[in-house]
Scaffold this motif. Structure first.
Motif, short mmCIF file in Angstrom:
data_model
loop_
_atom_site.label_atom_id
_atom_site.label_comp_id
_atom_site.label_asym_id
_atom_site.label_seq_id
_atom_site.Cartn_x
_atom_site.Cartn_y
_atom_site.Cartn_z
N VAL A 98 -1.67 26.97 11.15
CA VAL A 98 -2.46 28.11 11.62
C VAL A 98 -3.46 28.45 10.53
O VAL A 98 -3.08 28.75 9.39
N ILE A 99 -4.75 28.36 10.87
CA ILE A 99 -5.81 28.59 9.89
C ILE A 99 -6.40 29.97 10.12
O ILE A 99 -6.82 30.30 11.22
N GLU A 100 -6.42 30.78 9.08
CA GLU A 100 -7.02 32.11 9.13
C GLU A 100 -8.50 32.02 8.76
O GLU A 100 -8.86 31.41 7.74
N ALA A 101 -9.36 32.60 9.57
CA ALA A 101 -10.79 32.61 9.25
C ALA A 101 -11.04 33.37 7.96
O ALA A 101 -10.37 34.38 7.67
N ARG A 102 -11.98 32.89 7.15
CA ARG A 102 -12.36 33.54 5.89
C ARG A 102 -13.80 34.02 5.97
O ARG A 102 -14.60 33.45 6.70
N ARG A 103 -14.14 35.01 5.18
CA ARG A 103 -15.50 35.55 5.17
C ARG A 103 -16.42 34.62 4.37
O ARG A 103 -16.07 34.15 3.28
N ALA A 104 -17.61 34.35 4.93
CA ALA A 104 -18.63 33.58 4.23
C ALA A 104 -19.99 34.18 4.58
O ALA A 104 -20.24 34.52 5.74
N GLU A 105 -20.87 34.31 3.62
CA GLU A 105 -22.20 34.88 3.85
C GLU A 105 -23.21 33.76 3.90
O GLU A 105 -23.36 32.98 2.97
N VAL B 296 -11.13 33.67 19.66
CA VAL B 296 -12.36 34.43 19.39
C VAL B 296 -12.08 35.92 19.47
O VAL B 296 -12.48 36.70 18.61
N LYS B 297 -11.40 36.33 20.53
CA LYS B 297 -10.97 37.72 20.66
C LYS B 297 -9.72 37.77 21.53
O LYS B 297 -9.44 36.85 22.31
N GLY B 298 -8.96 38.85 21.38
CA GLY B 298 -7.71 38.98 22.11
C GLY B 298 -6.54 38.44 21.32
O GLY B 298 -6.58 38.35 20.09
N SER B 299 -5.48 38.05 22.02
CA SER B 299 -4.28 37.51 21.38
C SER B 299 -3.51 36.68 22.39
O SER B 299 -3.63 36.88 23.60
N VAL B 300 -2.74 35.73 21.89
CA VAL B 300 -1.97 34.85 22.75
C VAL B 300 -0.55 34.71 22.22
O VAL B 300 -0.27 34.95 21.05
N GLU B 301 0.31 34.29 23.11
CA GLU B 301 1.68 33.96 22.73
C GLU B 301 1.90 32.47 22.94
O GLU B 301 1.55 31.91 23.98
N VAL B 302 2.47 31.82 21.93
CA VAL B 302 2.81 30.41 22.01
C VAL B 302 4.23 30.25 21.50
O VAL B 302 4.53 30.60 20.35
N THR C 106 5.78 33.33 19.79
CA THR C 106 5.10 33.94 18.65
C THR C 106 3.70 34.37 19.07
O THR C 106 3.03 33.63 19.79
N THR C 107 3.29 35.55 18.62
CA THR C 107 1.96 36.07 18.97
C THR C 107 0.95 35.72 17.89
O THR C 107 1.23 35.86 16.69
N TYR C 108 -0.23 35.27 18.31
CA TYR C 108 -1.32 34.95 17.40
C TYR C 108 -2.55 35.77 17.81
O TYR C 108 -2.74 36.09 18.98
N LYS C 109 -3.38 36.08 16.82
CA LYS C 109 -4.45 37.06 17.03
C LYS C 109 -5.83 36.46 16.78
O LYS C 109 -5.96 35.32 16.30
N ALA C 110 -6.86 37.25 17.09
CA ALA C 110 -8.25 36.83 16.89
C ALA C 110 -8.48 36.43 15.44
O ALA C 110 -7.95 37.05 14.51
N PRO D 262 2.06 22.59 24.65
CA PRO D 262 2.43 24.01 24.60
C PRO D 262 1.80 24.80 25.73
O PRO D 262 0.75 24.44 26.27
N LEU D 263 2.43 25.91 26.07
CA LEU D 263 1.90 26.84 27.04
C LEU D 263 1.31 28.03 26.27
O LEU D 263 2.00 28.66 25.46
N ILE D 264 0.04 28.32 26.51
CA ILE D 264 -0.66 29.44 25.86
C ILE D 264 -0.72 30.59 26.86
O ILE D 264 -1.26 30.42 27.96
N ILE D 265 -0.16 31.74 26.50
CA ILE D 265 -0.11 32.90 27.38
C ILE D 265 -0.93 34.03 26.77
O ILE D 265 -0.71 34.41 25.61
N ALA D 266 -1.89 34.58 27.51
CA ALA D 266 -2.74 35.66 27.00
C ALA D 266 -1.97 36.98 27.02
O ALA D 266 -1.45 37.40 28.06
#
Length: 304
Positions: free
Chosen positions: A5-12, A202-208, A211-215, A227-231
């Motif tokens: 699971v890769i977390e987005a990082r801030r870049a300018e 991109v936005k929202g959250s899912v369960e796989v 376990t819940t994963y977020k934007a 896997p089954l992805i559930i919104a």
């Protein structure tokens, strides 16, 4: 089931224009041929500061840049002499090959003032046989891209093939790139037939798998799983992947299977041997300092 699971990082990428950088990541450089992914916005841009967000002319080699907007618009100009305003739902697919320069500017206050700008840009590495191909650019309208709908699901196939659909966008290797919107409770799976697969929230959250994963998270899945992805709520996903191309070097805006080719591109830009866009040639991004890294490593000051 999940490889990482890769977390987005801030870049300018320009003055005041910060993005969420997803790829490359230290522990996972690529997903299929996708070697770079930025998520810009959503942003509300006052008309008086639009120009501050411009991405000035800069070079690319060895890749295709893929720009996809959710809202707002961006004006693209390149060294082929092409000027194209990209709008939501359209795809700008620019193949750099042996070399191209382009700029991305925000020039339409009527569309952006009071509204939002949100976009995704990915880079697709080219197979070795195509790394020195002639550069090209294509813009694809929404009605040129396959769409599928089902209960709680809307999906647009941007590129490649997936779910029995095939996009008309010209690609150089097996891949898929999909925009998905799920209503709360909507269920979706990964496409079969591709060895590397990921889903960016991109936005929202899912369960796989409970376990819940977020934007802002990219879920990269283990090969062979289904896997089954559930919104959990209304959710937007960008799903991507394909076949791995082998090791790639990435430095700034340059991608290549050969480190010496990166060094050549650096010197060519530094010495002014790469032509600027004819309609946008009064300023440019200077070459940053740094060294190339194999297969990714967050590129210094990478630009879209």
């Amino acid at each position: 089931m999940l490889d990482i699971v890769i977390e987005a990082r801030r870049a300018e990428i320009s003055t005041g224009f910060a993005v969420k950088r997803i790829l490359p990541y230290q522990l996972r450089r690529m997903v299929g041929p996708f070697i770079f992914m930025d998520h810009g916005g959503p942003l509300n841009i006052p008309a008086t500061t639009l120009s501050n967000f411009d991405v000035l002319p800069h070079p690319h080699i060895g890749l295709s840049t893929v720009s996809y907007l959710f809202s707002g618009n961006v004006t693209h100009r390149d060294s082929l002499g092409i000027e194209q305003v990209i709008k939501p739902g359209e795809v700008n697919w620019m193949t750099a090959g042996k070399g191209i320069t382009h700029s991305e500017r925000f020039e339409d206050p009527a569309m952006l003032t009071g509204g939002e700008l949100e976009m995704i840009q990915t880079w697709v590495a080219l197979p070795e046989k195509d790394e020195e191909s002639d550069p090209s650019f294509d813009n694809y309208k929404p009605d040129q891209l396959p769409v599928f709908t089902d209960t709680g699901v809307w999906m647009r196939l941007i590129a490649g093939d997936a779910y029995g659909l095939k996009s008309n966008i010209k690609t150089h290797s097996p891949l898929f790139y999909v925009h998905v919107i799920l209503e709360q409770g909507g269920r979706f799976g990964l496409p079969n037939g591709h060895s590397e697969r990921g889903a960016y929230i991109v936005k929202g959250s899912v369960e796989v798998n409970g376990t819940t994963y977020k934007a802002g998270q990219l879920l990269v899945f283990t090969k062979g799983v289904d896997p089954l992805i559930i919104a959990k709520e209304q959710t937007t996903l960008m799903m991507l992947g394909g076949e791995h191309l082998g090791e790639r070097y990435i430095w700034w805006n340059f991608v290549s299977s050969r480190k010496d080719r990166i060094e050549q591109a650096k010197e060519d830009w530094k010495q002014g041997r790469i032509v600027l866009p004819p309609m946008d040639n009064e300023e440019y991004v200077p070459l940053p300092e740094g060294k190339s890294k194999p297969a990714g490593g967050p590129p210094p000051n990478a630009l879209s």
